[in-house]
Design a protein around this motif. Structure first.
Motif, short mmCIF file in Angstrom:
data_model
loop_
_atom_site.label_atom_id
_atom_site.label_comp_id
_atom_site.label_asym_id
_atom_site.label_seq_id
_atom_site.Cartn_x
_atom_site.Cartn_y
_atom_site.Cartn_z
N LEU A 308 12.52 10.13 -10.91
CA LEU A 308 11.17 10.05 -10.34
C LEU A 308 10.91 8.69 -9.70
O LEU A 308 10.17 8.59 -8.71
N GLU A 309 11.51 7.65 -10.25
CA GLU A 309 11.38 6.31 -9.65
C GLU A 309 12.08 6.27 -8.30
O GLU A 309 11.56 5.71 -7.33
N ALA A 310 13.26 6.90 -8.23
CA ALA A 310 13.98 6.97 -6.95
C ALA A 310 13.17 7.73 -5.92
O ALA A 310 13.10 7.34 -4.75
N TYR A 313 10.50 5.54 -4.44
CA TYR A 313 11.02 4.66 -3.40
C TYR A 313 11.21 5.43 -2.09
O TYR A 313 10.80 4.98 -1.01
N LEU A 314 11.87 6.58 -2.19
CA LEU A 314 12.18 7.36 -0.99
C LEU A 314 10.91 7.82 -0.28
O LEU A 314 10.81 7.74 0.96
N SER A 315 9.93 8.30 -1.04
CA SER A 315 8.70 8.79 -0.42
C SER A 315 7.96 7.66 0.27
O SER A 315 7.37 7.85 1.34
N SER A 316 8.00 6.47 -0.33
CA SER A 316 7.34 5.32 0.29
C SER A 316 7.99 4.95 1.61
O SER A 316 7.32 4.66 2.60
N GLU A 317 9.32 4.96 1.64
CA GLU A 317 10.05 4.60 2.88
C GLU A 317 9.87 5.66 3.97
O GLU A 317 9.81 5.35 5.15
N GLY A 480 -8.60 -4.25 -8.84
CA GLY A 480 -7.84 -5.48 -9.08
C GLY A 480 -6.42 -5.19 -9.51
O GLY A 480 -5.48 -5.87 -9.10
N THR A 481 -6.25 -4.17 -10.36
CA THR A 481 -4.91 -3.79 -10.80
C THR A 481 -4.07 -3.31 -9.63
O THR A 481 -2.87 -3.62 -9.53
N LEU A 482 -4.69 -2.58 -8.73
CA LEU A 482 -3.99 -2.06 -7.55
C LEU A 482 -3.43 -3.21 -6.71
O LEU A 482 -2.31 -3.11 -6.18
N ALA A 483 -4.19 -4.30 -6.61
CA ALA A 483 -3.73 -5.45 -5.84
C ALA A 483 -2.54 -6.14 -6.50
O ALA A 483 -1.72 -6.77 -5.82
N MET A 484 -2.44 -6.03 -7.82
CA MET A 484 -1.36 -6.69 -8.56
C MET A 484 -0.09 -5.85 -8.62
O MET A 484 1.01 -6.38 -8.80
N LEU A 485 -0.22 -4.53 -8.46
CA LEU A 485 0.89 -3.62 -8.71
C LEU A 485 1.82 -3.54 -7.51
O LEU A 485 1.36 -3.37 -6.37
N LYS A 489 5.55 1.35 -7.10
CA LYS A 489 5.01 2.11 -8.23
C LYS A 489 4.02 3.15 -7.69
O LYS A 489 2.79 3.03 -7.81
N VAL A 490 4.57 4.17 -7.07
CA VAL A 490 3.76 5.13 -6.31
C VAL A 490 2.81 5.90 -7.21
O VAL A 490 1.63 6.06 -6.91
N ARG A 491 3.31 6.41 -8.35
CA ARG A 491 2.44 7.19 -9.24
C ARG A 491 1.26 6.36 -9.73
O ARG A 491 0.11 6.82 -9.71
N GLU A 492 1.56 5.16 -10.20
CA GLU A 492 0.51 4.31 -10.73
C GLU A 492 -0.54 3.98 -9.66
O GLU A 492 -1.75 3.97 -9.93
N ARG A 493 -0.07 3.73 -8.44
CA ARG A 493 -0.98 3.36 -7.36
C ARG A 493 -1.87 4.55 -6.95
O ARG A 493 -3.05 4.38 -6.66
#
Length: 696
Positions: A308-310, A313-317, A480-485, A489-493
């Motif tokens: 899921l982490e991979a 990354y792929l979805s973001s790119e 604020g957390t969003l700015a730090m992340l 970290k697509v799910r968290e964002r």
């Protein structure tokens, strides 16, 4: 795990370390036809001349067998074409080029290009592909010969293909690549024959037109049309009209229209189009959308990354959602893994463009090709593992035997007796402060805020991700957390954006959970269900052992065939059946909790009810409507066996690694290389825990 859950065998075992590096734990998917994905990549690249073929990973003859694909060098090419798949290689392929071929056809037919080639290479072994090509050559040579055709087989079998979608893909791929052949299914076996309709049409029109017409016919592209070459002979046009109407009149219709040639002369051509009714028969909007969607298949090699982490990354790119990716299963993090994937709304060319970027993240993509649908979880036969166990030692209380003897005894014991089919620790977030099953329990209890807080519980490290998580738990400041992340970290964002908009309250957290893909939401619920299954299996072996008892659930072919719904094939063992020893332990299944399963009718069934009540789920329907989560449940065999097992002893010395054949192992330097296959949804770490009798 061994300290908590029951085990199958009573051998002593040994100690050792796994996953000391990613290259010590290599996982490769085995597709539905029983082939390793890495062998498919290596075979294709070897055919292209890009790299030497890798050793046969099924039968390793050397303890130094390299990992799949690692010998391919740095210039691997991500494509699926074989050496004869370009039209310019038609003569090399053995298919006789058409005589008097027309240089231009008024209409265009779909080209049987990369998709069909990719399908054939991905679903058929190289040897079968070669035999298919030879059969096609024999058919064409027989037609082109002026003499009596040679005595060649009238048909050719591609073998049984159990998956219906794979059969459909193969039917289309064969007919697109060889339009002069036809395919039929007999008891899941695909049979290839000469297409006599093609032969008759090629006697009326040019061979190129016949080829293109049958490609057009098989592709069945909505609103597509096909035009034959302009023809001034009315009687000849009439014969073509009559032939198409007689053979394909239910599917297509023909029409004559005027065309002007280069010299300005008027002429007549025949156009073919699909009949309107063939596209309007109860086709839902979803069917239409499925047809329009673009899918690209590929093999993902990842290192030190969760699946899921991979995907994040792929979805973001690629600028798509994580939910646009499909796969057959989750793979280990601390490992090198090869798995099939499909991404929606991304072209093969676009996926190739990001190759250099994702390599920096520990990923490579191979065999990029167009496909016609997404993948499903469990759509594989199993996984192949190449594992090195280092730092081999005797158990602390074992001084009675040679280490090598102990290891052989342990491996042979599990090979014979099998292992309890537990879900592995990676299913639950092994080593994490908060495990995924805890989040799943909160979701099932509809404690939305608690589930979010558990999701953002940090680990005991000070990296940017965990700093951001700590800040959120202390402040509830989603923005604020969003700015730090970090961006990856697509799910968290996604969750934080929703919380920032709707608030960190019950309703806001519902919105937050809905903002992440369904497959990821349900993952947490499945983790909880898996934990309950593990505990149930341990309890079952603890009280009943290997005996099949009254009230057990068994999966038997006597109760419905393999195409029957699983619920119809699950049978409750009766007292007479227990006395007669009708069933074996490997047939016993336990339910994954859900709303559509039945429980064993013995102490194990009672245990389930008490265990769920302990977590406040005694009345749970396993549906969380607010999050669109629906968990019907399923059944899982409590015992599994290892397949295609081989192992070698290694010993490190100053000059490198050598194989220990007969001598005793040097306990401080000894290592063990294991290669084996497991059925899908089985965990190698669980199998190793059973072999070694120690926590890993």
């Amino acid at each position: 795990m061994s300290g908590v859950l029951s085990t199958r065998s009573d051998h002593i075992g040994f100690q050792g370390s796994i996953k000391t590096s990613a290259s010590d734990f290599i996982v490769t998917e085995i597709d539905m036809l029983g082939r390793l994905l890495s062998e498919s990549v290596a075979r294709t690249l070897h055919a292209l001349g890009d790299a030497p073929a890798t050793p046969n990973s099924r039968c390793p003859q050397s303890p130094h067998r390299p990992e799949p694909l690692e010998l391919l060098g740095e210039d691997e090419r991500c494509r699926m074409l074989g050496p004869f798949d370009s039209p310019s290689h038609a003569a090399e392929e053995g298919v006789s080029p058409a005589k008097g071929r027309i240089e231009h056809v008024a209409g265009t037919a779909p080209e049987g290009g990369r998709h069909e080639v990719g399908t054939l290479y991905s679903l058929l072994d190289e040897s079968v592909n070669e035999l298919l090509r030879q059969f096609a050559c024999d058919v064409k040579d027989g037609w082109d010969s002026e003499h009596e055709p040679a005595a060649h087989p009238a048909e050719f079998s591609l073998g049984p293909v159990l998956d219906k979608r794979n059969r459909a893909n193969l039917h289309s791929a064969v007919r697109q690549k060889f339009p002069f052949l036809m395919t039929v299914t007999k008891n899941n076996e695909i049979i290839v024959k000469a297409n006599t309709d093609y032969k008759q049409l090629s006697q009326l029109v040019s061979e190129e037109e016949a080829l293109d017409f049958f490609k057009f016919l098989d592709a069945k592209l909505e609103n597509s049309k096909f035009s034959f070459k302009p023809d001034g002979n009315k009687e000849h046009r009439k014969a073509v009209h009559h032939f198409i109407s007689q053979k394909f009149g239910k599917l297509v219709e023909t029409k004559a229209f005027s065309v002007t040639d280069i010299g300005g002369q008027q002429n007549i051509a025949i156009m073919v189009r699909f009949r309107e009714k063939s596209w309007s028969r109860k086709r839902s909007a979803a069917d239409c959308q499925e047809k329009q969607d673009l899918y690209t298949g590929f093999i993902l090699r990842k290192e030190n990354l969760e699946t899921l982490e991979a995907i994040s990354y792929l979805s973001s790119e690629l600028g798509v959602l994580p939910s646009d990716f499909s796969y057959t299963g989750i793979k280990d993090k601390k490992a090198i893994t090869y798995q099939a994937m499909v991404v929606k709304k991304v072209t093969p060319e676009r996926l190739k463009e990001i190759g250099s970027k994702i390599e920096k993240r520990g990923m490579k993509v191979y065999n990029i090709h167009s496909v016609c649908q997404h993948l499903r979880l469990g759509q594989l036969k199993g996984n192949h593992f190449d594992i090195i166990v280092r730092n081999l030692k005797r158990q602390s209380n074992d001084s009675s035997a040679d280490l090598k003897e102990r290891i052989c005894e342990a491996i042979e014991s599990v090979k014979t007796k099998g292992f309890v089919n537990y879900y592995g620790p990676q299913r639950f977030g092994h080593g994490q402060n908060i495990q995924t099953d805890q989040i799943g329990l909160a979701l099932l209890n509809e404690e939305m805020v608690k589930a979010v807080k558990l999701f953002f519980t940090p680990e005991d490290t000070d990296d940017p991700v965990n700093q951001a998580k700590r800040y959120f738990l202390q402040s509830d400041d989603a923005k604020g957390t969003l700015a730090m992340l970090p961006e990856f970290k697509v799910r968290e964002r996604m969750l934080l954006r929703a919380l920032n908009r709707y608030g960190v309250n019950h309703e806001g957290c519902i919105r937050g959970w809905l903002s992440i893909p369904h497959s990821m939401r349900i993952f947490y619920v499945h983790a909880y269900c898996s934990k309950i299954w593990n505990e149930a299996a341990s309890f079952r072996f603890m009280i009943y052992g290997s005996k099949v008892v009254e009230g057990d659930l068994v999966l038997s072919e006597e109760h419905g065939d393999e195409n029957s719904p699983l619920s119809d094939r699950v049978h409750v063992v009766t007292a007479p059946e227990e006395s007669a020893n009708i069933y074996a332990i490997h047939q016993v299944v336990l339910p994954m909790v859900g709303h559509s399963i039945k429980y064993p009718c013995n102490e194990v069934g009672q245990w389930y009810h008490e265990r769920l009540a302990k977590d406040g789920l005694q009345t749970c329907k396993f549906r969380v409507s607010a999050l669109q989560l629906n968990t019907p449940g399923c059944y899982r065999h409590i015992l599994k066996y290892i397949h295609n097992l081989s192992y070698h002893f290694l010993e490190d010395n100053e000059k490198g690694i050598k194989t220990e054949e007969d001598s005793h192992l040097n306990e401080s330097k000894a290592s063990l290389l294991l290669s084996f296959d497991l059925d899908h949804s089985c965990y190698a770490t669980v199998c190793l825990t059973e072999i070694m009798k120690c926590d890993l």
